[in-house]
Write a protein that holds these residues in place. Structure first.
Motif, PDB file in Angstrom:
ATOM      1  N   ALA A  80      -7.039 -26.472  -6.442  1.00 11.82           N
ATOM      2  CA  ALA A  80      -7.940 -27.188  -7.562  1.00 11.82           C
ATOM      3  C   ALA A  80      -9.433 -26.630  -7.002  1.00 11.82           C
ATOM      4  O   ALA A  80      -9.985 -26.218  -8.449  1.00 11.82           O
ATOM      5  N   ASN A  89       1.192 -24.484 -13.095  1.00  5.92           N
ATOM      6  CA  ASN A  89       0.777 -23.160 -11.976  1.00  5.92           C
ATOM      7  C   ASN A  89      -0.642 -22.675 -13.505  1.00  5.92           C
ATOM      8  O   ASN A  89      -1.403 -22.636 -12.705  1.00  5.92           O
ATOM      9  N   SER A 119      -3.067 -31.666  -9.535  1.00  2.75           N
ATOM     10  CA  SER A 119      -3.150 -30.738  -9.203  1.00  2.75           C
ATOM     11  C   SER A 119      -4.078 -31.078  -7.917  1.00  2.75           C
ATOM     12  O   SER A 119      -3.519 -30.716  -6.871  1.00  2.75           O
ATOM     13  N   PHE A 136       0.706 -25.089  -6.770  1.00  4.45           N
ATOM     14  CA  PHE A 136       1.299 -26.566  -6.718  1.00  4.45           C
ATOM     15  C   PHE A 136       1.964 -26.137  -6.837  1.00  4.45           C
ATOM     16  O   PHE A 136       2.813 -26.265  -7.156  1.00  4.45           O
ATOM     17  N   ILE A 160      -2.599 -24.526 -15.587  1.00  4.98           N
ATOM     18  CA  ILE A 160      -3.788 -25.408 -14.740  1.00  4.98           C
ATOM     19  C   ILE A 160      -4.574 -24.509 -14.679  1.00  4.98           C
ATOM     20  O   ILE A 160      -6.125 -24.576 -14.482  1.00  4.98           O
TER      21      ILE A 160
END
Lengths: 308, 515
Positions: free
Chosen positions: A177, B102, A169, B94, B105
């Motif tokens: 991020a 996603n 990412s 992303f 994350i």
């Protein structure tokens, strides 16, 4: 007899491919985090000389590899401070690192030119490693198996672990991020250091295994091949392994044809082949812009500044 | 002063960036279950304020209390732990990864994939959010992408949800769906802090509003009872100029004629144009509505000459120009102003004067034999700055030093003062404050009144309806039939934007009869 030669050729191929694979894997991880470190060749040379000096002074080859990995990390951290902390241009910094590494290794290795050390033994007992046929599989030192294990590990890490997901990412969208709350720069430092460690090991494989002696510029531009292979493999570890073995094959072919006085092509032409293949691979990738772009981490080579 | 119902209290929040005071002693109170609007012009300090609440930035002074207790939010993670969630204007997504990846994350702790999948599915069901969690983000619409961000927040069970300009890229239907979700959250006790430029939205959704100007709170109001005009005036701190247009204009002949224009795209997720045909007539403003990503970008590139087209597909005053490069088109009088100010319409590191050279070279004769006429360049830049009241130190200032609204005024002015025969503008007032937006709109109307054809690509329906004579809706690379603005309803446009290709008869069934 011919059979023996065939086995030797394949084994030489594996040995030739291993350092490229190692250096490539390290760079692959770094690039997946969005950092383009063109200093692979320089880090390899630093690792090669540091490993050789450590091994020849202590007479203990494994220690040489450990020192090589550490030296590679140190070189990569130098890159990290410039490119990640200070936000310098990654391409220029990487090139500078290669030039620096080349000079440093020449200087440090000057007193060791011509000295030899002992290679690491084969990992498996002589019944396997010395067997006329089985040595094809069991006849290598630990680094060869390590490189293959790392290919497995890298694939698994990137696709099946949370840290791998975070690393990707960061490479795909540093700003996102960061917004989510991941320490972009720290993660990139980690990836760059990993790349440095593997480049160091790869360099040491030249000075401690391929030709167990010190010679100036011992890696002979293989760092560049590793770099090209990362692109060639579309940032996939298994394709990188395949690519490394193909390049290994080309280099081995060159070696054996020279030895056999077999002159389909002049040796200079053959020596050019891997590099020519590198250029061709890069050109092919550049010709498919949209695909190539899709595969590349989107923030590759882009400096990241928090709060911008 | 019912303490128990107060969720968020800010007192004297101050934040300085160099010379600029972004937030100046801002105080604000939000109750449980309240939908509160935060409104203000660009640069009024809204974003800074919510970034401080969400821990992205730290205040220099002031206190924040959450659920009655003083808190210091040192990072977004700390904010999430308190129960504060935020959906940014720019999504943190992303693209090559799946929706689920996603979301994973975005989680602070690792969660078993299957467990996460179950939780996400249940949230999607509970709030009736349509989203396929296994798709790759590149293939999703903007509305769907926003839902990922919302789900990320909802997984943390927020007590306070901050939405930063959430509807700027949504269709009216998608926006309505978002409002339903937000209202449901509010009834469950979640406080919502809603940032928007769109005053009609705020009036429909929010029960209270705090108005910021130059970093200070300049007023509180109940947007349901206040008029839009009154709120807008509080925002800009001055009386709003009426947009003036000469009534009953009769458009002349076709200036720009586009015929069966089809363009393939190289972009992996671009939209192909399919047989686009339209005519922009002298003296009219022609609108192109549509959700972003339905071919507007590709059409802009084809019109500007950045992508090639068959010569006859685009005609300017009768002559075929489809295969001409951009400078030749500009020379003939077709000026195209892309959406992205920094990097496409202007070079951020160049001075304003240098930026005029980029598009006005031919029509304003800014070069002679390949040499730049520096004084002509500076004169022209100064004229643009004066005519469009661009706030800048001088024409030597780099483009990046201007605020978004000011730079937009500058690039619009740069095109308009060239007196183009046809001007194509993409989202000219996006992210621009109300004052600058009004100036830009007025300039477009005046240009059309002088006999040019103006093509306005926008996602802001109010803007299109107030400026345009006719409009087309773009969907998946195709144009709808032409709609006469005076006769069209928002619902109809919304349906066309969503891809319902109303051929002959408009739909008479109204979606929102119940309320």
């Amino acid at each position: 007899m011919n059979f023996d030669i065939a086995i030797s050729i394949v084994m030489t191929l594996v040995v030739a491919a291993t350092p490229i694979l190692l250096a490539g894997l390290g760079e692959l991880i770094a690039e997946k985090s969005g950092v383009l470190n063109l200093g692979v060749e320089g880090m390899m040379l630093v690792g090669a000389v540091a490993g050789f000096i450590a091994a020849s002074l202590t007479g203990f080859t494994p220690f040489g590899y450990a020192v090589a990995a550490l030296a590679g990390i140190c070189a990569s951290l130098l890159f990290g401070v410039l490119a990640l902390t200070l936000g310098s241009n990654q391409v220029a910094t990487g090139l500078a690192l290669t030039i620096f590494g080349t000079g440093l290794s020449s200087l440090a290795g000057a007193g060791f030119v011509g000295t030899t050390i002992t290679r690491l033994p084969a990992l498996f007992p002589p019944t396997l490693a010395g067997h006329p046929l089985l040595r094809l599989v069991f006849g290598y030192d630990v680094i060869v198996y390590l490189s293959i294990a790392l290919t497995f590990a890298a694939t698994w890490f990137l696709n099946h672990t949370r840290l791998g997901l975070i690393l990707r990412s960061v490479g795909e969208s540093d700003a996102s991020a960061h917004a989510i709350g991941y320490p972009v720069t720290t993660i990139r430092y980690g990836a760059v250091a990993f790349g440095g460690a593997l480049a160091g090991l790869a360099g040491a494989y030249y000075s401690l295994a391929v030709t167990p002696m010190w010679a100036d510029r011992i890696t002979a531009g293989r760092g560049w091949i590793a770099l090209a292979l990362v692109v060639f493999s579309s940032w996939r570890p298994w394709r990188l392994l395949l690519g490394a073995y193909i390049f290994g094959a080309v280099m081995t072919l060159e070696l054996y044809s020279k030895a056999a006085g077999f002159a389909l092509l002049p040796p200079e032409m053959l020596a050019m082949l891997p590099y020519l293949a590198t250029v061709a691979a890069l050109a092919v990738i550049a010709m498919r812009p949209s695909r190539g772009r899709l595969d590349a981490p989107r923030c590759l080579g882009k400096p990241f500044r928090a709060g911008a | 002063m019912a303490e128990a119902t107060t969720r968020l209290e800010l007192e004297g929040i101050t934040k300085r960036f160099g010379e600029v005071l972004a937030n100046d002693k801002v105080s604000l109170v939000a109750r449980k279950g309240e939908i509160k609007a935060l409104i203000g012009e660009n640069g009024a300090g809204k974003s800074t304020l919510v970034k401080i609440i969400y821990g992205v930035q730290q205040a220099d002074a002031g206190e924040m209390r959450f659920e009655g207790a003083p808190v210091v939010v040192s990072s977004p993670r700390a904010a999430r732990r308190l129960g504060i969630g935020m959906v940014f204007q720019h999504f943190s997504l992303f693209e090559p990864m799946t929706v689920l990846e996603n979301i994973a994350i975005g989680m602070d702790q690792a969660l078993d994939r299957r467990k996460l999948e179950r939780e996400v599915t249940s949230i999607l069901a509970a709030y009736a959010l349509p989203l396929d969690i296994h798709r790759h983000v590149d293939t999703l619409s903007v509305g769907e992408r926003q839902r990922i961000e919302i789900v990320r927040c909802l997984l943390h069970r927020p007590k306070l949800l901050i939405m930063d300009e959430p509807t700027s890229v949504l269709t009216p239907q998608e926006a309505d769906q978002l409002f339903d979700t937000l209202r449901k959250l509010a009834t469950e006790g979640c406080t919502i802090l809603y940032i928007s430029h769109k005053l009609d939205e705020i009036r429909a959704l929010c029960e209270s509003a705090t108005i910021l100007r130059s970093g200070r709170v300049v007023g509180e109001c109940d947007p349901r009872v206040e008029t839009q005009r009154r709120i807008a005036e509080m925002m800009i701190g001055a009386e709003l100029a009426n947009i003036e247009r000469a009534p009953g204009r009769t458009p002349g002949g076709a200036r720009l004629l586009v015929e069966r224009l089809s363009v393939d795209t190289d972009e992996a997720f671009g939209t192909e144009l399919e047989e686009i045909s339209f005519a922009a007539r002298a003296g009219e403003i022609l609108g192109l509505a549509g959700v972003a990503g339905n071919g507007q970008k590709e059409l802009m590139l084809a019109l500007s000459g950045e992508t090639a087209a068959p010569a006859g597909a685009i005609r300017l005053d009768g002559s075929a120009i489809g295969n001409l490069p951009p400078p030749a088109r500009r020379k003939r009088g077709l000026c195209v102003l892309p959406e992205e100010r920094n990097g496409h319409a202007a070079v951020a590191s160049f001075s304003l004067a240098e930026n005029t050279l980029l598009t006005a070279r031919e029509r304003k004769h800014l070069t002679a034999n390949g040499v730049i006429k520096t004084s002509a360049l500076h004169d022209y830049a100064r004229r643009v700055i004066a005519a469009f009241k661009v706030a800048t130190t001088s024409e030597e200032a780099p483009a990046r030093s201007l605020s978004g609204g000011n730079l937009q005024k500058f690039v619009v002015g740069r095109e308009i003062l060239q007196e183009p025969l046809v001007l194509v503008v993409d989202q000219p007032t996006w992210g621009v404050d109300a004052g600058a937006a009004a100036a830009i709109r007025q300039a477009l109307i005046d240009l059309a009144a002088r006999g040019s054809a103006v093509i306005l690509v926008s996602q802001d329906l109010d803007e299109l309806l107030s400026l345009c004579d006719r409009l087309y809706v773009m969907n998946e690379g195709r144009l709808s039939r032409p709609l006469t603005v005076a006769e069209v309803s928002i619902e109809e446009i919304g349906l066309l934007m969503g891809g319902v290709h109303g051929q002959a008869e408009p739909t008479h069934t109204r979606a929102g009869d119940a309320d």
